[in-house]
Design an enzyme around this catalytic site. Structure first.
Site, PDB file in Angstrom:
ATOM      1  N   PRO A   2      -9.119  -4.508   0.610  1.00 28.36           N
ATOM      2  CA  PRO A   2      -9.160  -4.080   2.006  1.00 28.36           C
ATOM      3  C   PRO A   2     -10.590  -3.837   2.495  1.00 28.36           C
ATOM      4  O   PRO A   2     -11.475  -3.483   1.718  1.00 28.36           O
ATOM      5  CB  PRO A   2      -8.368  -2.780   2.002  1.00 28.36           C
ATOM      6  CG  PRO A   2      -7.644  -2.738   0.699  1.00 28.36           C
ATOM      7  CD  PRO A   2      -8.532  -3.465  -0.254  1.00 28.36           C
ATOM      8  N   GLU A   3     -10.799  -4.034   3.812  1.00 32.39           N
ATOM      9  CA  GLU A   3     -12.071  -3.754   4.439  1.00 32.39           C
ATOM     10  C   GLU A   3     -11.933  -2.474   5.268  1.00 32.39           C
ATOM     11  O   GLU A   3     -10.949  -1.754   5.132  1.00 32.39           O
ATOM     12  CB  GLU A   3     -12.516  -4.959   5.276  1.00 32.39           C
ATOM     13  CG  GLU A   3     -12.654  -6.227   4.445  1.00 32.39           C
ATOM     14  CD  GLU A   3     -13.081  -7.448   5.237  1.00 32.39           C
ATOM     15  OE1 GLU A   3     -13.794  -7.279   6.254  1.00 32.39           O
ATOM     16  OE2 GLU A   3     -12.710  -8.578   4.867  1.00 32.39           O
ATOM     17  N   LYS A  56     -15.603   1.117   3.232  1.00 29.46           N
ATOM     18  CA  LYS A  56     -14.310   0.814   2.614  1.00 29.46           C
ATOM     19  C   LYS A  56     -13.845   1.911   1.652  1.00 29.46           C
ATOM     20  O   LYS A  56     -12.765   1.800   1.060  1.00 29.46           O
ATOM     21  CB  LYS A  56     -14.406  -0.498   1.823  1.00 29.46           C
ATOM     22  CG  LYS A  56     -14.995  -1.673   2.578  1.00 29.46           C
ATOM     23  CD  LYS A  56     -15.152  -2.863   1.641  1.00 29.46           C
ATOM     24  CE  LYS A  56     -15.914  -3.997   2.288  1.00 29.46           C
ATOM     25  NZ  LYS A  56     -16.061  -5.158   1.381  1.00 29.46           N
ATOM     26  N   HIS A  95       2.514  -0.443 -11.278  1.00 31.71           N
ATOM     27  CA  HIS A  95       1.068  -0.380 -11.058  1.00 31.71           C
ATOM     28  C   HIS A  95       0.643   0.909 -10.339  1.00 31.71           C
ATOM     29  O   HIS A  95      -0.342   0.928  -9.617  1.00 31.71           O
ATOM     30  CB  HIS A  95       0.573  -1.596 -10.268  1.00 31.71           C
ATOM     31  CG  HIS A  95       1.050  -2.907 -10.804  1.00 31.71           C
ATOM     32  ND1 HIS A  95       0.640  -3.390 -12.034  1.00 31.71           N
ATOM     33  CD2 HIS A  95       1.924  -3.827 -10.288  1.00 31.71           C
ATOM     34  CE1 HIS A  95       1.226  -4.567 -12.244  1.00 31.71           C
ATOM     35  NE2 HIS A  95       2.005  -4.837 -11.213  1.00 31.71           N
ATOM     36  N   ARG A 115      -4.052  -5.380  -9.235  1.00 31.70           N
ATOM     37  CA  ARG A 115      -5.115  -6.167  -9.871  1.00 31.70           C
ATOM     38  C   ARG A 115      -6.143  -5.304 -10.589  1.00 31.70           C
ATOM     39  O   ARG A 115      -6.982  -5.814 -11.332  1.00 31.70           O
ATOM     40  CB  ARG A 115      -5.796  -7.055  -8.825  1.00 31.70           C
ATOM     41  CG  ARG A 115      -4.832  -8.048  -8.179  1.00 31.70           C
ATOM     42  CD  ARG A 115      -5.540  -8.999  -7.247  1.00 31.70           C
ATOM     43  NE  ARG A 115      -6.424  -9.898  -7.974  1.00 31.70           N
ATOM     44  CZ  ARG A 115      -7.181 -10.837  -7.399  1.00 31.70           C
ATOM     45  NH1 ARG A 115      -7.154 -10.977  -6.077  1.00 31.70           N
ATOM     46  NH2 ARG A 115      -7.959 -11.608  -8.119  1.00 31.70           N
ATOM     47  N   ARG A 263     -17.598 -17.412  -1.430  1.00 34.71           N
ATOM     48  CA  ARG A 263     -16.538 -16.993  -0.526  1.00 34.71           C
ATOM     49  C   ARG A 263     -16.500 -17.906   0.696  1.00 34.71           C
ATOM     50  O   ARG A 263     -17.522 -18.434   1.120  1.00 34.71           O
ATOM     51  CB  ARG A 263     -16.729 -15.534  -0.106  1.00 34.71           C
ATOM     52  CG  ARG A 263     -16.370 -14.550  -1.206  1.00 34.71           C
ATOM     53  CD  ARG A 263     -16.484 -13.119  -0.739  1.00 34.71           C
ATOM     54  NE  ARG A 263     -17.852 -12.631  -0.827  1.00 34.71           N
ATOM     55  CZ  ARG A 263     -18.190 -11.355  -0.684  1.00 34.71           C
ATOM     56  NH1 ARG A 263     -17.263 -10.451  -0.446  1.00 34.71           N
ATOM     57  NH2 ARG A 263     -19.443 -10.971  -0.785  1.00 34.71           N
TER      58      ARG A 263
END
Length: 294
Positions: A2-3, A56, A95, A115, A263
């Protein structure tokens, strides 16, 4: 991901539901590498004073007394980290790495990260300045003169500078493309070659894009959810990101995508020419509220 907008849409409900909530129990998952330090912190008597954000990064301010910071929990969300609000009677999702149960509250607060690129860290008071020393100012609060001075020091591309959290914190791959399109500037321009007016256009565009993204719940590209489990909707308003080969909303030329720093970078080669164009505002179709959904 996320940003900044996604972090903010996670933060707001947590602050609403749990501010002043006193910890009853902390439950930690088995994955130790999620922690920057392996130590634990005694939860007895701690209540959540506030939840702050820098770029962030989320910062949970835990206290035993109203006017005395006790300990901070610094949360770097990484690629898939998020905080979830859930009924404490429901089974914990897979998770789940950290769970807070609160006295007299029906909901619990869960840090989930499939992740496992995110990181958690307990930091003793009085503040988090040492931990955040490598972070630049939040891009929504940095002063225009400071922003200009920082980007003028670098010969890197302005898109690369936007991604550098040491320059200004909060922007990632998605919003860098959107901000530069909104500003009408080539992502390949060097920071050192930008004028003061162009610098201000980028900062103003960042404010418009990021604040609109927050209002629309952030961008759900793959799996992002807010802390209430809702998807974001700002991806429906993206003008260049993820739109390679599709017509530009302004000039109807095709959006291009190239790889830069491993990217994908999205831009319009016509609206964002390598040479600076005039500072004339784009037509009204480029305003967030009037943008047609693709």
């Amino acid at each position: 991901m996320p940003e900044l907008p996604e972090a903010e849409t996670i933060r707001i409900p947590i602050a609403h539901f749990f501010t002043s909530g006193t910890i009853e129990q902390i439950q930690r998952g088995p994955w130790k590498d999620i922690w920057i330090e392996q130590g634990t912190y005694p939860a007895e008597g701690l209540f959540l004073y506030t939840v702050k954000r820098n770029g962030k990064i989320l910062i949970f301010d835990w206290r035993k007394k109203e006017d005395e910071p006790t300990v901070f929990l610094v949360s770097r969300l990484g690629m898939s980290g998020t905080w979830m609000i859930q009924d404490r009677r429901d089974p914990l999702p897979n998770h789940s790495h950290l769970v807070f149960f609160f006295k007299n509250l029906a909901d619990c607060l869960i840090y989930r990260d499939p992740r496992r690129f995110g990181r958690l860290e307990w930091v003793s008071g009085p503040d988090t300045s040492v931990v955040l020393a490598s972070q630049g100012p939040d891009i929504l609060t940095i002063a225009p003169d400071e922003w200009y001075a920082r980007i003028r020091q670098s010969s890197r591309t302005i898109r690369t500078i936007l991604l550098d959290q040491k320059v200004a914190a909060g922007v990632g791959n998605i919003y860098a493309s959107e901000i530069l399109f909104e500003a009408g500037l080539s992502p390949f321009r060097a920071g050192s070659g930008l004028s003061r007016a162009e610098s201000r256009r980028i900062l103003d565009a960042a404010h418009r894009i990021l604040e609109s993204a927050i209002q629309n719940g952030g961008s759900t590209i793959h799996s992002f959810r807010t802390s209430l489990g809702e998807i974001g909707h700002y991806q429906e308003r993206h003008k260049v990101y993820g739109r390679a080969g599709k017509p530009c909303f302004h000039c109807e030329g095709h959006i291009k995508s190239v790889m830069e720093a491993s990217r994908h970078l999205f831009y319009c080669p016509f609206c964002q020419k390598r040479r600076t164009r005039s500072a004339q505002k784009l037509p009204e179709i480029l305003t967030t509220d009037q943008l047609p959904v693709s």
